[in-house]
Design an enzyme around this catalytic site. Structure first.
Site, PDB file in Angstrom:
ATOM      1  N   GLY A   1       0.821  -1.207   0.000  1.00  0.00           N
ATOM      2  CA  GLY A   1       0.000   0.000   0.000  1.00  0.00           C
ATOM      3  C   GLY A   1       0.849   1.249   0.000  1.00  0.00           C
TER       4      GLY A   1
ATOM      5  N   ASP B   1       1.048   1.545   8.929  1.00  0.00           N
ATOM      6  CA  ASP B   1       0.517   0.771  10.052  1.00  0.00           C
ATOM      7  C   ASP B   1       1.469   0.667  11.240  1.00  0.00           C
ATOM      8  OD1 ASP B   1      -1.952   0.245   8.888  1.00  0.00           O
ATOM      9  OD2 ASP B   1      -1.137  -1.414   7.731  1.00  0.00           O
TER      10      ASP B   1
ATOM     11  N   ARG C   1      -3.360   7.801   4.173  1.00  0.00           N
ATOM     12  CA  ARG C   1      -2.078   7.320   3.667  1.00  0.00           C
ATOM     13  C   ARG C   1      -1.538   8.145   2.509  1.00  0.00           C
ATOM     14  NH1 ARG C   1      -4.022   1.625   0.780  1.00  0.00           N
ATOM     15  NH2 ARG C   1      -4.393   2.527  -1.265  1.00  0.00           N
TER      16      ARG C   1
ATOM     17  N   ARG D   1      -5.799  -2.725  10.438  1.00  0.00           N
ATOM     18  CA  ARG D   1      -6.621  -3.919  10.610  1.00  0.00           C
ATOM     19  C   ARG D   1      -6.154  -4.726  11.824  1.00  0.00           C
ATOM     20  NH1 ARG D   1     -11.024  -4.300   8.326  1.00  0.00           N
ATOM     21  NH2 ARG D   1     -11.998  -6.310   7.970  1.00  0.00           N
TER      22      ARG D   1
END
Lengths: 428, 428
Positions: free
Chosen positions: A20, A165, A322, A211
């Site tokens: 990502g 993350d 992001r 997540r």
């Protein structure tokens, strides 16, 4: 590092981006490019002859889709080094990305995939391989370096971390996280202003990415030690989400003031392992027969509305978390550049099969060092928010957590603007 | 202006904020405060003796909830004028807001509400009433000035526009719109970078505010004449939304490149008048019996997923559109301050029952003037995006639209930061 050898290895280098995108991953790319330019300037025979970029990570490499980065950025090859400043503040993966998982050693397609990858690298005489990415990308680094070793092809393979993350092992934090955390912290302050204007009871739920790890959601509380304002409640995926406790928490918050703000991670799970956002509350299925994935914020919005009957709104921060390069952390961009340069330096010194990582050497004032970590200790593992960063009830973070996060969002750095819009660097 | 009289009217002034917050509404409040300070400095007997602020608009005024703004900001009363700079870049309505609609003339509760409002104003000898808001707030201005006139109470009542929706009559554009448009334009550019990294076909749908007017959604296309990047498709609420045409448009876009981006207004309606986001596609009802309001973006995400089977994501820009004070338009903040000051000047010159508005006097270079408009021509009417700003197919805006919008997002202005977070002014 175990695999370190000081001998000069001559050949070409290739760099790619994977997983990502983040607001800082191009800063790390710029760091790798700058690292190569600096190394060649300092010692023309440093080892790296030409620097290529792979389009769309190993996916593009398998199609031999590579571009000449020297021609774009190194003045010795007719490039424009000033463009690296624009690239560093351009969000997302400039070279493109992929989500390809390389075959495991011994699997049926190992030879087909790894063999053609290696033959392409061999054809370009690539001896330095830099891969900027998260957990899956470190898996690529581990597999590729193992395969090249097995085939007796000498190549120094380096992972350079990036992920909003902040969940990689072997590093105090990850490049890209600081900018995402800053976006979330700043936006939460603004939402706290926005929601404070009315006097009727209302609950606002902010859904934040992450997540498996709650680092980004924790960042919503960063105002506590700076502005004094933070969400009333913060729920991380590290703790099971218990609806009854949540309702008690919201009721208690509404007793204190009318404008309750709750930050939740997209990855919240009930004690039975189901995701809060899975729509298990209603079990509803849309007209096409799809199970309706409302999202965690939306599911909780409906739940609070049903329970309390008050005004409820959910805000999913979504992609801007992001890619909001207009509000990066200067600390993060500086570190993202530095870790790219450090990866080049380490590889030239003989390091391989490693990921560069940060070690925190001071809190106030904040200080850090960059070092190489054995890739085997890193790939495919998740670094979660530790117990001491979450309160006993599991509905807020601790001051220790805020203190850990604060240095990572410090400093502002703005892209150049033209006619009201930021200038981005686009690879043709 | 018809109601203009040059005679000095002596008494106090009150200012309030109403309706949905914006990133620039506090700049207009700062403008009103600065206007009063300047006027008194220039002519101590200008007319305005003290300046009060009403908490939560007329709702707070009805509870006599007012604060002394002179004591906070005017050095002559011990205030700190430098705080006005912080206030100007603090998002949302610092004084609080309300959504109160005043009773219509002749209605049953007119005397109860309007009578007590007037008696409170009378008690504080308020002769100048400044109300910063959108359509509903201009209705308040119209009703209050009419009632005061009827009662023979001399008070100059001024509306000062604000709304991110840009849908007020009597002005070329509205304060607050430029900053929201800039946030949307910048964020769209960043999302275009983010969605460009993969090679698999994917559709990203951006849902933008604006229930009745498409000005904000149109702003997503601002990159066209600057960066060359814009969403493939842009749908405004000014045109009926026809699913079959939408599917054709998406199919055509997917043929050109794999990463399709679509901008849609939250207020899109089908030809039968139902909202696209109403969940009419599935007619689903949740476990609590609520009709599921998925939101326009989410509804279209599900529709595209069902039709094309490709990766689809929807991004609702949500609250940050109206409160992202970290990325304001410098042009908008300058104008928002100026219109507040101009309202004070106009009132002191005898203008009443009016809203201040902008007239565009030049495009390149952009130039504008500020003038007063009769409130009766403005209240309760919506200014929509005109036909010449929308293409024939109804799936994009025209270059003329982009040219109209561009000057409004020009220039950057950043709040002061402390430890990584913006400093906001908070009314105690």
């Amino acid at each position: 590092m175990e695999n370190k050898e000081k001998r000069i290895l001559r050949g070409n280098a290739v760099v790619g981006q994977s997983g990502g995108p983040t607001a800082a991953i191009n800063a790390t790319l710029a760091g790798v490019i700058r690292g190569v330019i600096h190394a060649r300037t300092a010692a023309p025979d440093c080892g790296i002859v030409r620097l290529f970029g792979m389009r769309n990570g190993v996916d593009g490499l398998l199609r031999d889709d590579i571009i000449d980065l020297d021609a774009l950025f190194d003045p010795a090859f007719g490039g424009t080094p000033a463009d690296l400043d624009t690239l560093a503040l351009t969000p997302s993966s400039g070279l493109g990305s992929c989500r390809k998982k390389l075959p495991a050693p011994g699997s049926a397609d190992e030879e087909a995939v790894m063999g053609s990858l290696l033959s392409i690298l061999r054809a370009h005489d690539v001896r330095y391989f830099f891969y900027i990415g998260g957990n899956d990308s470190m898996d690529t680094v581990a597999k590729l370096s193992a395969y090249a070793d097995k085939q007796g092809y000498e190549m120094r393979v380096m992972g350079v971390p990036k992920t909003i993350d902040n969940d990689l092992m072997g590093t105090d934090h990850t490049p890209g996280f600081g900018s995402a955390a800053k976006y979330i912290a700043v936006t939460t302050q603004e939402i706290l202003r926005d929601t404070a204007v009315y006097t009727v009871p209302a609950v606002t739920i902010i859904e934040i990415m992450g997540r498996d790890a709650g680092w980004l959601t924790a960042s919503s509380a960063l105002g506590r030690l700076v502005t004094g304002f933070e969400p009333d409640l913060v729920y991380l995926p590290e703790r099971p989400f218990i609806f009854d406790e949540f309702y008690e928490d919201v009721a208690a918050a509404l007793k204190k003031h009318p404008n309750v703000v709750v930050a939740v991670s997209e990855g919240l799970q009930c004690p039975d392992g189901s995701y809060v956002g899975e729509g298990t509350q209603s079990g509803s299925v849309d007209v096409f027969g799809h199970k309706y994935l409302a999202g965690t914020g939306k599911a909780l919005e409906l739940a609070v509305k049903a329970k309390f009957g008050c005004k409820v709104r959910s805000v999913e921060l979504n992609l801007p978390q992001r890619c909001a390069a207009h509000i990066v952390s200067a600390q993060d961009i500086e570190e993202s550049l530095a870790v790219g340069e450090a990866a080049v330096d380490a590889a030239l010194c003989g390091v391989s099969r490693a990921m560069m990582g940060f070690a925190r050497t001071g809190d106030e004032p904040y200080a850090y060092g960059i070092g190489a970590q054995n890739i085997a200790d890193i790939a495919n593992r998740t670094r979660c928010v530790p117990d001491e960063f979450i309160n006993a009830r599991g509905n807020q973070v601790t001051d220790a957590c805020v203190k850990y996060l604060l240095p990572l969002i410090r400093g502002e750095m703005y892209p150049e603007y033209e006619n009201g819009l930021p200038k981005h660097y686009i690879f043709k």
